[in-house]
Write a protein that holds these residues in place. Structure first.
Motif, PDB file in Angstrom:
ATOM      1  N   GLY A 132       1.858   5.099  -8.464  1.00 49.18           N
ATOM      2  CA  GLY A 132       0.992   4.135  -7.795  1.00 49.18           C
ATOM      3  C   GLY A 132       0.599   4.461  -6.371  1.00 49.18           C
ATOM      4  N   HIS A 133       1.283   5.418  -5.740  1.00 48.59           N
ATOM      5  CA  HIS A 133       0.968   5.682  -4.328  1.00 48.59           C
ATOM      6  C   HIS A 133       1.482   7.064  -3.944  1.00 48.59           C
ATOM      7  N   PHE A 134       0.576   8.002  -3.777  1.00 52.70           N
ATOM      8  CA  PHE A 134       0.950   9.383  -3.477  1.00 52.70           C
ATOM      9  C   PHE A 134       1.395   9.511  -2.022  1.00 52.70           C
ATOM     10  N   LEU A 135       2.464  10.293  -1.805  1.00 55.89           N
ATOM     11  CA  LEU A 135       3.012  10.533  -0.472  1.00 55.89           C
ATOM     12  C   LEU A 135       3.166  12.031  -0.256  1.00 55.89           C
ATOM     13  N   ILE A 136       3.511  12.425   0.954  1.00 51.36           N
ATOM     14  CA  ILE A 136       3.888  13.807   1.228  1.00 51.36           C
ATOM     15  C   ILE A 136       5.131  13.794   2.099  1.00 51.36           C
ATOM     16  N   ARG A 137       5.787  14.952   2.177  1.00 53.27           N
ATOM     17  CA  ARG A 137       6.965  15.060   3.046  1.00 53.27           C
ATOM     18  C   ARG A 137       7.098  16.492   3.547  1.00 53.27           C
ATOM     19  N   PRO A 138       7.758  16.679   4.682  1.00 54.79           N
ATOM     20  CA  PRO A 138       8.010  18.045   5.168  1.00 54.79           C
ATOM     21  C   PRO A 138       8.894  18.795   4.173  1.00 54.79           C
ATOM     22  N   GLU A 139       8.611  20.072   4.018  1.00 58.49           N
ATOM     23  CA  GLU A 139       9.405  20.902   3.102  1.00 58.49           C
ATOM     24  C   GLU A 139      10.630  21.423   3.835  1.00 58.49           C
ATOM     25  N   ILE A 140      11.484  20.463   4.200  1.00 57.95           N
ATOM     26  CA  ILE A 140      12.693  20.768   4.960  1.00 57.95           C
ATOM     27  C   ILE A 140      13.871  20.133   4.231  1.00 57.95           C
ATOM     28  N   GLU A 141      14.852  20.952   3.892  1.00 59.05           N
ATOM     29  CA  GLU A 141      16.003  20.439   3.155  1.00 59.05           C
ATOM     30  C   GLU A 141      16.724  19.350   3.944  1.00 59.05           C
ATOM     31  N   GLU A 142      17.171  18.348   3.196  1.00 58.50           N
ATOM     32  CA  GLU A 142      17.964  17.242   3.740  1.00 58.50           C
ATOM     33  C   GLU A 142      17.207  16.399   4.750  1.00 58.50           C
ATOM     34  N   MET A 143      15.869  16.489   4.746  1.00 50.76           N
ATOM     35  CA  MET A 143      15.091  15.642   5.637  1.00 50.76           C
ATOM     36  C   MET A 143      14.316  14.644   4.778  1.00 50.76           C
ATOM     37  N   GLU A 144      14.885  13.472   4.618  1.00 49.81           N
ATOM     38  CA  GLU A 144      14.325  12.468   3.720  1.00 49.81           C
ATOM     39  C   GLU A 144      13.364  11.539   4.463  1.00 49.81           C
ATOM     40  N   ILE A 145      12.264  12.112   4.925  1.00 52.41           N
ATOM     41  CA  ILE A 145      11.202  11.273   5.471  1.00 52.41           C
ATOM     42  C   ILE A 145       9.917  11.571   4.695  1.00 52.41           C
ATOM     43  N   PHE A 146       9.075  10.561   4.618  1.00 50.09           N
ATOM     44  CA  PHE A 146       7.842  10.678   3.860  1.00 50.09           C
ATOM     45  C   PHE A 146       6.684  10.218   4.739  1.00 50.09           C
ATOM     46  N   VAL A 147       5.527  10.768   4.468  1.00 49.22           N
ATOM     47  CA  VAL A 147       4.335  10.422   5.241  1.00 49.22           C
ATOM     48  C   VAL A 147       3.338   9.751   4.307  1.00 49.22           C
ATOM     49  N   ASP A 148       2.908   8.566   4.683  1.00 43.28           N
ATOM     50  CA  ASP A 148       1.919   7.813   3.914  1.00 43.28           C
ATOM     51  C   ASP A 148       0.542   8.090   4.515  1.00 43.28           C
ATOM     52  N   THR A 149      -0.163   9.042   3.929  1.00 44.88           N
ATOM     53  CA  THR A 149      -1.440   9.468   4.505  1.00 44.88           C
ATOM     54  C   THR A 149      -2.518   8.400   4.399  1.00 44.88           C
ATOM     55  N   PHE A 150      -2.352   7.470   3.475  1.00 46.08           N
ATOM     56  CA  PHE A 150      -3.346   6.408   3.319  1.00 46.08           C
ATOM     57  C   PHE A 150      -3.244   5.386   4.445  1.00 46.08           C
ATOM     58  N   ASN A 151      -2.071   5.298   5.035  1.00 46.31           N
ATOM     59  CA  ASN A 151      -1.822   4.336   6.108  1.00 46.31           C
ATOM     60  C   ASN A 151      -1.582   5.064   7.433  1.00 46.31           C
ATOM     61  N   HIS A 152      -2.567   5.856   7.818  1.00 43.03           N
ATOM     62  CA  HIS A 152      -2.574   6.543   9.121  1.00 43.03           C
ATOM     63  C   HIS A 152      -1.341   7.393   9.365  1.00 43.03           C
ATOM     64  N   GLY A 153      -0.808   8.001   8.302  1.00 46.55           N
ATOM     65  CA  GLY A 153       0.315   8.910   8.470  1.00 46.55           C
ATOM     66  C   GLY A 153       1.620   8.222   8.816  1.00 46.55           C
ATOM     67  N   GLU A 154       1.759   6.983   8.405  1.00 47.70           N
ATOM     68  CA  GLU A 154       2.994   6.238   8.686  1.00 47.70           C
ATOM     69  C   GLU A 154       4.202   6.980   8.119  1.00 47.70           C
ATOM     70  N   VAL A 155       5.231   7.128   8.917  1.00 48.62           N
ATOM     71  CA  VAL A 155       6.474   7.759   8.480  1.00 48.62           C
ATOM     72  C   VAL A 155       7.370   6.695   7.860  1.00 48.62           C
ATOM     73  N   ILE A 156       7.789   6.952   6.615  1.00 48.20           N
ATOM     74  CA  ILE A 156       8.630   5.980   5.917  1.00 48.20           C
ATOM     75  C   ILE A 156       9.855   6.678   5.336  1.00 48.20           C
ATOM     76  N   PHE A 157      10.815   5.861   4.885  1.00 51.14           N
ATOM     77  CA  PHE A 157      12.061   6.376   4.348  1.00 51.14           C
ATOM     78  C   PHE A 157      12.227   5.893   2.899  1.00 51.14           C
ATOM     79  N   THR A 158      13.306   6.314   2.257  1.00 53.28           N
ATOM     80  CA  THR A 158      13.485   6.033   0.834  1.00 53.28           C
ATOM     81  C   THR A 158      13.414   4.539   0.533  1.00 53.28           C
ATOM     82  N   GLN A 159      14.072   3.718   1.336  1.00 51.73           N
ATOM     83  CA  GLN A 159      14.047   2.274   1.090  1.00 51.73           C
ATOM     84  C   GLN A 159      12.630   1.725   1.235  1.00 51.73           C
ATOM     85  N   ASP A 160      11.863   2.277   2.158  1.00 54.69           N
ATOM     86  CA  ASP A 160      10.467   1.853   2.302  1.00 54.69           C
ATOM     87  C   ASP A 160       9.673   2.175   1.041  1.00 54.69           C
TER      88      ASP A 160
END
Length: 276
Positions: A132-160
């Motif tokens: 339902g909603h495509f995201l991207i993340r840095p290709e860095i091991e053990e770095m669990e952050i995601f970028v929501d490109t649809f919402n101005h690149g908002e940085v979100i986490f797993t719970q988000d």
């Protein structure tokens, strides 16, 4: 295999090892079937130019969150890219040339631009095919952050991500780790084609929906659902022998699928049409 020249280019690009596929170029070949007059190189150069300009603005620090902050400022604040909330299902949102021209897109197409810019500045990122909603993340091991490109690149986490899924589907979703798995480039392109197929079917543009399915089958020849859908679209277009071939093959491969009775009934109708 009788392919148009642009589809042949798409096929050739996507037969490379996945890591060697030029995602932007393959996406532009998808767009070129809708806009045959475009020159893909113009848009490749546009992405190159964006990355070159961004490189001049990057600070000495290579900390990931600082780089993401700089990409966000450049793409959203300076260039004015936005998620198209007012007309989400406009097909232009799925075509890279139009997204670059209009500065409007949906999560998958905005993610494409973000990934391509990040790659060019040596900050590799990957797509995340959350339902339902495509995201991207840095290709860095053990770095669990995601970028929501649809919402101005908002940085979100797993719970988000869990909260976002619940919001999209209007209920509590049982979250699975695979929802946040990285996608391959072929899977990325397939998601673009899936979006187009759904829109074209809804708009009753059956020929174009068929084109989306055919290209997905170039990516994944064993995609049985796409084989079935090609048969159904061929039926709607009146290509009965070809529809029979696809639907009978589908039943051979998926004899226990839930739609067996529906497909058998349709095949019976098709055979009667041919016999008459």
């Amino acid at each position: 295999m009788n392919l148009s020249s642009v589809r042949q280019k798409f096929y050739q690009e996507t037969q490379k090892p996945d890591e060697d596929i030029d995602l932007a170029r393959a996406s532009l070949y998808i767009a070129q079937e809708e806009y045959p007059e475009i020159d893909p190189e113009v848009y490749i150069q546009s992405l190159d130019g964006m990355a070159q300009e961004l490189s001049k603005r990057l600070p000495a620090s290579k900390y990931p969150l600082i780089i993401i902050q700089n990409i966000n400022q450049y793409l959203y604040d300076d260039l004015g890219f936005n998620g198209n909330n007012s007309d989400y299902y406009d097909t232009q949102n799925s075509f890279l040339n139009k997204v670059i021209q209009r500065r409007l897109g949906i999560p998958i197409s905005l993610s494409l631009i973000y990934l391509e810019i990040a790659r060019r500045i040596n900050f590799p990122m990957v797509g995340v095919g959350m339902p339902g909603h495509f995201l991207i993340r840095p290709e860095i091991e053990e770095m669990e952050i995601f970028v929501d490109t649809f919402n101005h690149g908002e940085v979100i986490f797993t719970q988000d991500c869990q909260d976002r899924l619940n919001q999209i589907y209007q209920k509590n979703i049982v979250f699975k780790p695979e929802y946040l798995a990285a996608v391959t480039k072929k899977q990325f392109l397939a998601r673009i084609l899936d979006n187009l197929k759904i829109i074209y079917v809804h708009q009753q543009e059956i020929e174009k929906a068929l084109g989306a399915v055919e290209r997905k089958l170039l990516l994944f020849p064993d995609a049985h659902i796409e084989l079935r859908d090609r048969g159904l679209l061929l039926f709607q277009l009146g290509y009965f022998p070809q529809a029979i071939r696809d639907l009978e093959t589908y039943l051979e491969i998926e004899p226990n699928s839930e739609d067996v009775s529906t497909i058998r009934s349709l095949l019976s109708q098709l055979h009667k049409n041919i016999d008459n």
